[in-house]
Enzyme design. Structure first.
Site, PDB file in Angstrom:
ATOM      1  N   HIS A   1      -9.133  -3.096   1.311  1.00 20.29           N
ATOM      2  CA  HIS A   1      -9.368  -2.994   2.173  1.00 20.29           C
ATOM      3  C   HIS A   1     -10.421  -1.280   2.184  1.00 20.29           C
ATOM      4  O   HIS A   1     -10.523  -0.249   2.367  1.00 20.29           O
ATOM      5  CB  HIS A   1      -8.017  -2.145   3.642  1.00 20.29           C
TER       6      HIS A   1
ATOM      7  N   ARG B   1       0.796  -0.742   0.474  1.00 19.55           N
ATOM      8  CA  ARG B   1       0.134  -0.062  -0.014  1.00 19.55           C
ATOM      9  C   ARG B   1       0.724   1.471  -0.179  1.00 19.55           C
ATOM     10  O   ARG B   1       1.077   1.970  -0.243  1.00 19.55           O
ATOM     11  CB  ARG B   1      -0.999   0.033   0.851  1.00 19.55           C
TER      12      ARG B   1
ATOM     13  N   GLU C   1     -14.674  -4.633   3.605  1.00 16.51           N
ATOM     14  CA  GLU C   1     -13.615  -5.246   3.203  1.00 16.51           C
ATOM     15  C   GLU C   1     -13.608  -6.725   3.508  1.00 16.51           C
ATOM     16  O   GLU C   1     -13.718  -7.391   3.642  1.00 16.51           O
ATOM     17  CB  GLU C   1     -12.225  -5.365   4.867  1.00 16.51           C
TER      18      GLU C   1
HETATM   19  O1  TA6 Z   1      -8.977  -3.582   8.781  1.00 18.91           O
HETATM   20  C1  TA6 Z   1      -9.771  -3.493  10.258  1.00 18.91           C
HETATM   21  C2  TA6 Z   1      -8.192  -2.096  10.334  1.00 18.91           C
HETATM   22  O2  TA6 Z   1      -6.670  -4.116  11.196  1.00 18.91           O
HETATM   23  C3  TA6 Z   1      -8.408  -1.971  12.116  1.00 18.91           C
HETATM   24  O3  TA6 Z   1      -8.134  -2.391  12.979  1.00 18.91           O
HETATM   25  C4  TA6 Z   1      -7.516  -0.838  11.961  1.00 18.91           C
HETATM   26  O4  TA6 Z   1      -6.674  -0.446  12.772  1.00 18.91           O
HETATM   27  C5  TA6 Z   1      -7.998  -0.388  10.567  1.00 18.91           C
HETATM   28  O5  TA6 Z   1      -8.060  -1.577   9.667  1.00 18.91           O
HETATM   29  C6  TA6 Z   1      -6.910   0.905   9.464  1.00 18.91           C
HETATM   30  O6  TA6 Z   1      -5.133   0.598   9.609  1.00 18.91           O
HETATM   31  P1  TA6 Z   1      -4.579   1.714   9.135  1.00 18.91           P
HETATM   32  O7  TA6 Z   1      -2.639   0.793   9.346  1.00 18.91           O
HETATM   33  O8  TA6 Z   1      -4.515   1.832   7.647  1.00 18.91           O
HETATM   34  O9  TA6 Z   1      -4.473   2.300  10.224  1.00 18.91           O
END
Ligand code: TA6
Length: 280
Positions: A145, A77, A247
């Site tokens: 995501h 990413r 997601e």
């Molecule tokens: O997909 C959910 C998650 O894993 C949450 O626990 C939250 O932390 C989110 O992703 C966002 O993660 P990031 O690293 O983009 O802030």
């Protein structure tokens, strides 16, 4: 939004549009024909090398969240992908990322990741293909995501997850008995072995978003709510009300690819005004 990072714009003959960055192969905008923005993108999002963009559709590979030793949500990413199609279609794009000295320092495997994005009149489809280009097997977890934009998350529901097992970090596994998930507080759940079709009902905007996934076994539902949002430097305090992550994910059982093998996971999103309510 001022950013120097290169962007790609997609347009469909019907009037639908989408936007993506080479940075992260990150789709940040999708406006279906005759409709309004369907993806959330934070007003405080950071567009900088090394940072992930807050919103849109971050590509998570080869590690979901903190489920291993790699940086959270892996590394693709924040890598710069390259466009590999001939740019002969305004409504589709294909992006590619190969392993490099930098990725091999983190994860010692040869791979080729490809993201195919296609825009229709009222739909957007994103497919992630992972090819093991090395001579040894590897395992990974992954996700698209997707940050959906909703009018008011307190009036949004996710349908299709009833009776399914889900995991919340640090808690015993549970089964969802609700006919639909209403979001009235922080939610961060990994639903296991989810059906290929889910419906996000956005009452405030008078529309549903139908999600159809393939290849991904699981679904993550996330909204940080007020307190956790306040701690995020790249999201404004009240913005959690405008988003809901649903997601397409492969988390419960990592994918194992032998040398030369490929895997594809995809998510297709379709916006449906509530009056129409057709199937995908
Ligand atoms: O997909 C959910 C998650 O894993 C949450 O626990 C939250 O932390 C989110 O992703 C966002 O993660 P990031 O690293 O983009 O802030």
């Amino acid at each position: 939004m001022v950013t120097d990072l290169p962007t790609l714009r997609l347009a469909h003959a019907s009037g639908g549009t989408a936007q993506a960055y080479l940075h992260g192969a990150h789709v940040t905008s999708w406006v279906p024909a005759g409709g309004s923005e369907a993806l959330f993108l934070s007003r405080a999002a950071s567009f900088a090398p090394g940072a992930s963009i807050r919103g849109g559709v971050p590509i998570i590979f080869p590690q979901f969240a903190g489920m291993g030793p790699l940086p959270k949500h892996g590394f693709v990413r924040t890598q710069t992908w390259e466009r590999v199609d001939d740019a002969d279609r305004p409504d589709a794009v294909r992006l590619r990322l190969r392993d490099s000295a930098e990725t091999r320092r983190l994860w010692p495997h040869a791979f080729l990741a490809e993201l195919a994005v296609e825009l229709g009149d009222d739909w957007l489809s994103i497919a992630l293909t992972i090819h093991n280009t090395g001579d040894a097997a590897f395992q990974f977890t992954a996700a698209l995501h997707t940050y959906l934009r909703v009018g008011d998350v307190r009036r949004a529901t996710v349908e299709g997850l009833r009776g399914l097992r889900y995991r919340v970090t640090g808690e015993p596994e549970r089964v969802d008995e609700e006919p639909e998930i209403a979001v009235t507080g922080p939610v961060d759940r990994v639903y296991l072995n989810t059906p290929p079709e889910l419906r996000v009902h956005d009452a405030e905007n008078g529309r549903d978003i139908l999600l159809r996934s393939a290849g991904f076994a699981d679904t993550v539902v996330w909204n940080p709510w007020a307190e956790a949002t306040a701690a995020l430097p790249d999201m404004e305090d009240d913005e959690y009300l405008e988003m809901l992550c649903v997601e397409a994910a492969q988390v419960g059982a990592p994918v194992r690819l032998e040398a030369g093998e490929r895997w594809t996971g995809s998510q297709r999103m379709q916006v449906v005004p509530v009056e129409r309510q057709s199937a995908l």
